[in-house]
Design an enzyme around this catalytic site. Structure first.
Site, PDB file in Angstrom:
ATOM      1  N   ASP A   1     -38.816 -34.091 -32.553  1.00 32.72           N
ATOM      2  CA  ASP A   1     -39.001 -34.687 -33.880  1.00 32.72           C
ATOM      3  C   ASP A   1     -40.247 -35.561 -33.957  1.00 32.72           C
ATOM      4  O   ASP A   1     -40.665 -35.980 -35.040  1.00 32.72           O
ATOM      5  CB  ASP A   1     -37.758 -35.477 -34.305  1.00 32.72           C
TER       6      ASP A   1
ATOM      7  N   HIS B   1     -38.710 -39.963 -31.713  1.00 37.63           N
ATOM      8  CA  HIS B   1     -37.919 -40.574 -30.653  1.00 37.63           C
ATOM      9  C   HIS B   1     -38.426 -40.161 -29.270  1.00 37.63           C
ATOM     10  O   HIS B   1     -38.704 -38.977 -29.046  1.00 37.63           O
ATOM     11  CB  HIS B   1     -36.445 -40.174 -30.795  1.00 37.63           C
TER      12      HIS B   1
ATOM     13  N   SER C   1     -31.980 -46.281 -33.813  1.00 34.97           N
ATOM     14  CA  SER C   1     -31.829 -45.109 -32.943  1.00 34.97           C
ATOM     15  C   SER C   1     -32.628 -45.234 -31.651  1.00 34.97           C
ATOM     16  O   SER C   1     -32.251 -44.651 -30.630  1.00 34.97           O
ATOM     17  CB  SER C   1     -32.258 -43.845 -33.688  1.00 34.97           C
TER      18      SER C   1
END
Length: 222
Positions: free
Chosen positions: A194, A197, A41
């Site tokens: 979060d 990231h 990701s």
């Protein structure tokens, strides 16, 4: 030389000139270096507008510095080293000249045995070597959540594999986010909610720090 001979010479010269022009055009086209970014990701650009992701920002950074480069986003959110190994063969298409390998974060988050992660990364590097594709290996740094032995094995696999395959190593994906003592402040300012990231600003700092290593990779392509 008669008219016929002159005409033949002109045609032959024209054919040679055309062939030379085609060769030059082909050489010019071949100057573009294609770099695949194989990752998770962090590479894919999770949670970001497309233009703010790692791959678009890195491509823009390289082009701003004169590199004739095209980057392929081969990041898959949630991927582990096992997923990268399963995808590497079809990632390494004939046009790919070089590859950034940035995997391992999800292995750590899931507590995957570092020996397994290492074997998967080894397989990825072997696949690139077999195809003559240049590689920049990007490391990850584990926390001590799973104990000192796990951390030591995890952290060590990147430099050891880089040495074994003779490929350059960029020590840690998040290296560009080092901000001295203001760790908490940086986490709020440079990361998405979060806490895992980076946001667009964080990605820009990561790209700025890693960019010279990627530029060296591009320039190493013959």
């Amino acid at each position: 030389m008669g008219c016929l001979g002159s005409a033949f010479s002109a045609l032959r010269y024209g054919a040679v000139l055309c062939a030379c022009n085609m060769m030059l055009a082909g050489a010019a086209a071949a100057e573009t270096v294609t770099v695949a970014a194989l990752g998770d990701s962090l590479t894919q650009g999770y949670g970001l507008p497309p233009e703010d992701g790692f791959v678009p920002q890195m491509e823009a950074w390289l082009r701003d510095r004169g590199a004739d480069v095209e980057m392929i986003n081969a990041g898959v959110s949630g991927d582990t080293t096992a997923g990268g190994l399963s995808r590497v063969e079809w990632t390494l298409t004939p046009e790919v000249d070089a590859m950034i390998v940035a995997l391992g974060g999800n292995d750590f988050l899931r507590g995957v045995d570092p020996a397994v992660s290492r074997a998967n990364l080894d397989g990825i590097l072997k696949a690139a070597e077999d195809k003559g594709v240049k590689v920049l290996l990007v490391g990850m740094i584990a926390s001590s959540n799973y104990g000192a032995e796990f951390k030591q094995a995890f952290d060590a696999m990147y430099p050891e594999l880089a040495e074994a395959y003779g490929v350059p190593l960029y020590d840690a994906f998040f290296e560009g986010l080092e901000v001295g003592e203001d760790t908490a402040g940086a986490a709020r300012r440079l990361m998405q909610p979060d806490g895992i990231h980076p946001n667009g600003e964080g990605v820009a700092l990561i790209v700025e720090a890693m960019g010279p290593s990627v530029l060296a990779l591009v320039e190493s392509v013959e």
